[in-house]
Design a protein around this motif. Sequence first.
Motif, PDB file in Angstrom:
ATOM      1  N   LYS A  91      27.566 -19.514  30.557  1.00  0.00           N
ATOM      2  CA  LYS A  91      28.527 -19.536  29.204  1.00  0.00           C
ATOM      3  C   LYS A  91      29.359 -20.392  29.260  1.00  0.00           C
ATOM      4  N   ARG A  92      29.989 -21.092  29.992  1.00  0.00           N
ATOM      5  CA  ARG A  92      30.950 -22.226  29.674  1.00  0.00           C
ATOM      6  C   ARG A  92      30.130 -23.128  29.010  1.00  0.00           C
ATOM      7  N   LEU A  93      28.873 -23.715  29.703  1.00  0.00           N
ATOM      8  CA  LEU A  93      28.166 -24.918  28.978  1.00  0.00           C
ATOM      9  C   LEU A  93      27.453 -24.570  27.910  1.00  0.00           C
ATOM     10  N   GLY A  94      27.191 -23.372  27.589  1.00  0.00           N
ATOM     11  CA  GLY A  94      26.361 -22.822  26.617  1.00  0.00           C
ATOM     12  C   GLY A  94      27.328 -22.799  25.181  1.00  0.00           C
ATOM     13  N   VAL A  95      28.514 -22.324  25.720  1.00  0.00           N
ATOM     14  CA  VAL A  95      29.597 -22.082  24.464  1.00  0.00           C
ATOM     15  C   VAL A  95      30.401 -23.439  24.142  1.00  0.00           C
TER      16      VAL A  95
ATOM     17  N   ALA B 226      37.349 -22.625  27.758  1.00  0.00           N
ATOM     18  CA  ALA B 226      38.839 -21.853  28.040  1.00  0.00           C
ATOM     19  C   ALA B 226      39.550 -21.698  26.732  1.00  0.00           C
ATOM     20  N   GLU B 227      39.480 -22.879  26.000  1.00  0.00           N
ATOM     21  CA  GLU B 227      40.313 -22.793  24.717  1.00  0.00           C
ATOM     22  C   GLU B 227      39.951 -21.756  23.769  1.00  0.00           C
ATOM     23  N   LYS B 228      38.485 -21.724  23.781  1.00  0.00           N
ATOM     24  CA  LYS B 228      37.750 -20.710  22.960  1.00  0.00           C
ATOM     25  C   LYS B 228      38.176 -19.374  23.214  1.00  0.00           C
TER      26      LYS B 228
ATOM     27  N   GLN C 218      40.706 -18.455  24.828  1.00  0.00           N
ATOM     28  CA  GLN C 218      42.193 -18.249  24.595  1.00  0.00           C
ATOM     29  C   GLN C 218      42.533 -17.960  23.118  1.00  0.00           C
ATOM     30  N   SER C 219      41.718 -18.489  22.082  1.00  0.00           N
ATOM     31  CA  SER C 219      42.026 -18.010  20.767  1.00  0.00           C
ATOM     32  C   SER C 219      41.283 -16.778  20.547  1.00  0.00           C
ATOM     33  N   LYS C 220      40.289 -16.617  21.134  1.00  0.00           N
ATOM     34  CA  LYS C 220      39.688 -15.098  20.923  1.00  0.00           C
ATOM     35  C   LYS C 220      40.745 -14.102  21.420  1.00  0.00           C
ATOM     36  N   LYS C 221      41.381 -14.290  22.460  1.00  0.00           N
ATOM     37  CA  LYS C 221      42.476 -13.460  23.245  1.00  0.00           C
ATOM     38  C   LYS C 221      43.712 -13.148  22.170  1.00  0.00           C
ATOM     39  N   VAL C 222      44.130 -14.501  21.593  1.00  0.00           N
ATOM     40  CA  VAL C 222      44.952 -14.413  20.519  1.00  0.00           C
ATOM     41  C   VAL C 222      44.735 -13.542  19.460  1.00  0.00           C
TER      42      VAL C 222
END
Lengths: 251, 251, 318, 318
Positions: free
Chosen positions: B145-149, C306-308, C310-314
Amino acid sequence: MEKTTLYNYILGIADNNLILGQRLGELCGHGPNLETDIALTNIALDLFGQTRSYYQYAAKLSAIYKTEDDVAYLRKEREYKNVLLVEQPNTHFGFVIARQYLFDVFNYLFVEKLQHSKDETLSAIAKKAIKEVSYHKRFSGDWVKRLGVGTEESNQKMQEAIDGLWQYTNELFEMTEVDDLSVRGGIGVNLSELKETYFKEVAEVLKEATLTIPENPYFQKGGKQGIHTEHMGYILADLQYIQRTYPNMTW
Amino acid sequence: MEKTTLYNYILGIADNNLILGQRLGELCGHGPNLETDIALTNIALDLFGQTRSYYQYAAKLSAIYKTEDDVAYLRKEREYKNVLLVEQPNTHFGFVIARQYLFDVFNYLFVEKLQHSKDETLSAIAKKAIKEVSYHKRFSGDWVKRLGVGTEESNQKMQEAIDGLWQYTNELFEMTEVDDLSVRGGIGVNLSELKETYFKEVAEVLKEATLTIPENPYFQKGGKQGIHTEHMGYILADLQYIQRTYPNMTW
Amino acid sequence: MSEKEIKNLEQIFEARIERDEKIEPKDWMPEKYRQTHIRQISQHAHSEIVGMLPEGNWITRAPSLRRKAALLAKVQDEAGHGLYLYSACETLGVSREELYEQLHSGKAKYSSIFNYPTITWADIGAIGWLVDGAAIINQVPLCNTSFGPYARAMVRVCKEESFHQRQGFEIMLTLCRGTEEQKAMAQDALNRWWWPSLMMLGPTDAASVHTEQSLKWKLKRKTNDELRQQFIDQTVPQADILGITVPDPDLKWNEETGHYDFGEIDWDEFWQVVKGHGPCNKERMKARVDAWENGAWVRDAAMAYAEKQQSKKVAKAS
Amino acid sequence: MSEKEIKNLEQIFEARIERDEKIEPKDWMPEKYRQTHIRQISQHAHSEIVGMLPEGNWITRAPSLRRKAALLAKVQDEAGHGLYLYSACETLGVSREELYEQLHSGKAKYSSIFNYPTITWADIGAIGWLVDGAAIINQVPLCNTSFGPYARAMVRVCKEESFHQRQGFEIMLTLCRGTEEQKAMAQDALNRWWWPSLMMLGPTDAASVHTEQSLKWKLKRKTNDELRQQFIDQTVPQADILGITVPDPDLKWNEETGHYDFGEIDWDEFWQVVKGHGPCNKERMKARVDAWENGAWVRDAAMAYAEKQQSKKVAKAS
């Protein structure tokens, strides 16, 4: 001169051919074009041909190994006497050419002298090899110039290769105890006497190729004592694979 | 059930762990950061741990091989029964993760069922392994997921890896004669029954990872019959190097 | 701050160290203390991760599954050591990226011993036995060093290293009790690793530039020469147990001093390797830089992900 | 040109072929003739250079120096064949770059047999014996094909291939006269290469699209099925000499026809491999593309150097 000394002297010559041939063999089918692929395979074939002549002779002198293949395949890593230069990887085509050239210039000077060995077999092998080796040197020298002068990228890559491999040049001239004994016996070549010519010739070609000689005053050695780089184990694992897995068979 | 069938059944399981562990072992010290390096080494350690338990059992059943190491090191290439997926190279980190994930999902389903084997040793190994394998699947799935997204580049690389490795998934569920016999004997796992769950779960994760399942309807097989890809010989040359070069010694 | 105030803080600081109190990251500390610690801890961390390479070289070729697993676990421990040492270093206000940058550019050093090649399986034994042995001698005193995070990291490191050292010795013992060929392999490894191991304890006191200050801060509790002597005195009897010979014709027990006398170290070789011209300096650095560069897209992806998330959570929360 | 003129030229052209005259590059030829020859000759050239890969896979691991040198020489010969076939093709007004482009993009095909892996040393023997054997049967008639450069290239190719074929058979013979294990290795290789070799002779006549036109232009002198029968009839007795068994339970001598009857070929597998989904299609293409892309800077340098040398000469002359 003792049999063992002569045996070891032969290995000190032939192992270079074997391992360099092995490296070139990896490349076969993967060169930048068909013409270089064919030319480098030619060189590999010459090297293996010479290797076989040397090892056939060595096998006659050995108490342990009976055939050229025993000598080629059944030793342990610490018993291979090739210089570190020839085992360096095919990082890119610049490394292939630089490794080849830095070896060929030496090999030409060496084989030239070996023709005058008192040992008739060695002298005969050298007389047969000299033409081949002369062609190798011309081929690799031409490519050093081509890549050095060609484009900015090729110049950089060629310089990178020279910088990476220069540290292995000095070992070519290291005199081992076996070398000393062989020279004294009138059989071996005095490597120290080749050194000046070697570095002069290489310097001229590199200059013509607009390449710089690295200033590093430090050199690596160890191959002649069987202390190799970490690449060697992997080369041997492939080289010896079948002979080790299916011992004592005819192929 | 016959001893040989059980022996072969065990190899069919354990060789996957051995070869995948070997591939991960190549990476150790070369990962993208220390954390992934440590995590992948953990997985390798789990795989080798499981391998040892399986091979210790296999050695008890074998007429030829006495120890786990004999089983691991002394067979010929055609006798290794691992699927082609696990021998694929560490082309880049995307391939490492894709290979791991595509195997882990299968392995989890497999080990889950193996817990209920009538064979007490296999069942015990599976019960010990299930937690480990569950962690592996979580780790590799998270990275898919990490690499895909993650970024456009990572998405492309991950897709490239999925595209390259997808052709090896189907073999995981191929039932060999040994599998059939083992299932009938209440010892083995019916792989065909895992297939639907597998592809459903993988499809969901790939979707979440914004990756596409290749449409190629063609799959490769052969590993289970010992017909491997050309990578395998080189893996074994390294794996077996010492045991072949210095036979019959204790290390 | 006035010079007087700084002087005052310094005195309090030195007194705390004197009393064996630990200095913690948030405490005031002299800039030189900070810099010296960044240098030493990062050098130590770099040594751990570069040290993974020569041993990692034998993972695929380890001669038994048990040895393979033990070697993997050992190399993994080194990654772990690297991890906590970098963390300890980061508490001093430097990022891991900066530290890597220093390593890759050649600005930061790592232990020179890892610039020698591992060319037979016995080298894995010799490294455990000798290199970890020397490392422990260097590091045990650091468990009581003044900087808290470093001291605590070292407690854990030392515990694992002494396990590694026993494991290395056991590999050597198995070889020495094996065939003639195996014993010769062990002897050969000792021949090649002995002198570099002695060099690991650092230049002679006369040539060492950091000793005095380091002693005061408990970054050093003994001089290099003392440590070296301790290593030799401890290791020679172990070689005797193995039945292999230390490659030093001048080595002999001195009844008077109660120590072993030993031959001269080739300091030219030492400095050649330190300066980047050892047998494997280029390979080691290339391996580290390649791993780092080839891993850039992976680290970028992890951060972007991780940033994505995070923004989803926000977005969900709001 | 008017349609009538073209018709006229075509008649003269066909008559020349009928009379066994050679067509040379500068001669007028129908566009379809040119295109068909580009397609076939380049496919043949591509087969040579892709064919270097499965055999090249064993160069570093060949079991004796003699075998290693012979294998190297053989793979080199294939590079040589590729070279003259590309040259023959270039006379038809297409560049080597274009031909490579067609190969790399998957537009051009190469012989499917090279998409199978070489997994034991015996495969090198089997390829020489069976694959070169089938190739010769395909190619011997081409020595008399109508297009001059192709026909001349084939004379040379066939001569070398029959040498390779004998060499391959000799490898098999050595294995079959060796240990049990070696003989089993030879049998295993025959098992794996037999059916793909039969497929090499092309689809059955019913499924073959090019046959009729090709017969007229002497690009083909026998149908695929005739060639296949010839291959089988020739090869089965050789397997008998080796003492290994062709993996076809339906294979048996038919007194009436004077040929071997044989079992059904798995054409699904054939088409799967042709369409790019064989065991090694991806690897083969990747190896070729990598070699080409990694060599770009080298080829650029060679060209730049040649230009620089040229300008120097010009400068000197003026």
